[in-house]
Design an enzyme around this catalytic site. Structure first.
Site, mmCIF file in Angstrom:
data_model
loop_
_atom_site.group_PDB
_atom_site.id
_atom_site.type_symbol
_atom_site.label_atom_id
_atom_site.label_comp_id
_atom_site.label_asym_id
_atom_site.label_seq_id
_atom_site.Cartn_x
_atom_site.Cartn_y
_atom_site.Cartn_z
ATOM 1 C CB SER A 140 -0.981 -0.065 1.247
ATOM 2 O OG SER A 140 -1.335 1.324 1.350
ATOM 3 C CE1 TYR A 153 -4.229 -1.889 4.931
ATOM 4 C CE2 TYR A 153 -3.289 0.203 4.424
ATOM 5 C CZ TYR A 153 -3.977 -1.057 4.186
ATOM 6 O OH TYR A 153 -4.099 -1.326 2.654
#
Length: 256
Positions: A140, A153
């Site tokens: 990501s 995350y």
């Protein structure tokens, strides 16, 4: 170009969103697709769509955080031939900072986003050593830049990039390539559910706001991620390994 005929691909989290797009594109290009997911309904629908269109696909209900379950499924798939492609796409999101993230949530993200990737690598690589293959991990842009309220995350996606580099280095002699993709915001059912839950009545307004955080002015489409995945796992990308590819509408380089 970019054909995957006679190749077997394992795709985790292939029941929706980016995973679904990758599974669909790979099947269209001739791969035999094996979807590992906890979403039985979603994955079953994806398999039906693929097979109805003439492609090859199977679904296995699997919690990637449990190594024994992953090993049983992977060994079964390998028993019918080679495993040529592994897509580590399964993952979960989280909102919170270092001091607001509960321990239970932290552990849950590590188990799925980090240990889940490790479990698949650990079980698939021994089978890949025989004939080589391509591994693609889903990271990501949160691993590349600071994103507010994404502490746990971001941490897990940073780990994914680290695992990608290690695998790429360790298995060069086995002709195993390993890369990762770092998407920005992509319009998936997860985004719609997130907006409905956190911004009831303001979904359209917040969707527009999130879309405009990317210089290109919109969110990515799942199939756009799928096309990049297809290239990186095809023979045409045989000179590429150990790389992280941002696919982000200019987010990491053009936001000033």
């Amino acid at each position: 170009m970019f054909r995957l005929d006679n190749k077997t691909a394992i795709i985790t989290g292939g029941g929706s969103g980016i995973g679904k797009a990758i599974a669909t594109v790979f099947a269209q290009q001739g791969a035999s697709v094996h979807i590992l997911d906890m979403d039985e309904q979603g994955a079953t629908n994806v398999v039906k769509e693929i097979t109805t269109a003439g492609g090859k696909a199977q679904f296995y209900k699997c919690d990637v955080s449990k190594q024994a379950d992953v090993k049983q499924i992977v060994d079964g798939i390998a028993g019918s031939g080679t495993i040529d492609i592994l897509i580590n796409n399964a993952g979960i999101a989280h909102i919170g900072t270092a001091d607001t993230t509960p321990e239970a949530d932290f552990d849950r993200l590590v188990n799925v986003n980090v240990k889940g990737v490790y479990n698949c690598l650990h079980t698939v690589i021994p089978h890949m050593k025989q004939n080589g293959g391509s591994i693609l991990n889903m990271a990501s842009i949160a691993s590349l830049v600071g994103i507010p309220d994404r502490f746990a995350y971001s941490m897990t996606k940073g780990a994914v990039v680290g695992m990608t580099l290690s695998v790429a280095k360790d298995y060069l002699k086995y002709n195993i390539r390993c890369n990762c993709i770092s998407p920005a915001r992509v319009h998936t059912p997860f985004v719609d559910g997130f907006l409905a839950k956190n911004y009831p009545g303001k979904e359209e307004e917040m969707f527009e706001k999130l879309s405009k955080t990317q210089p290109i002015g919109r969110m990515g489409k799942p199939e756009e991620i799928g096309y990049l995945a297809l290239y990186l796992c095809s023979n045409e990308a045989s000179f590429i390994t150990g790389c992280d590819y941002p696919i982000d509408g200019g987010f990491t380089k053009l936001n000033n």
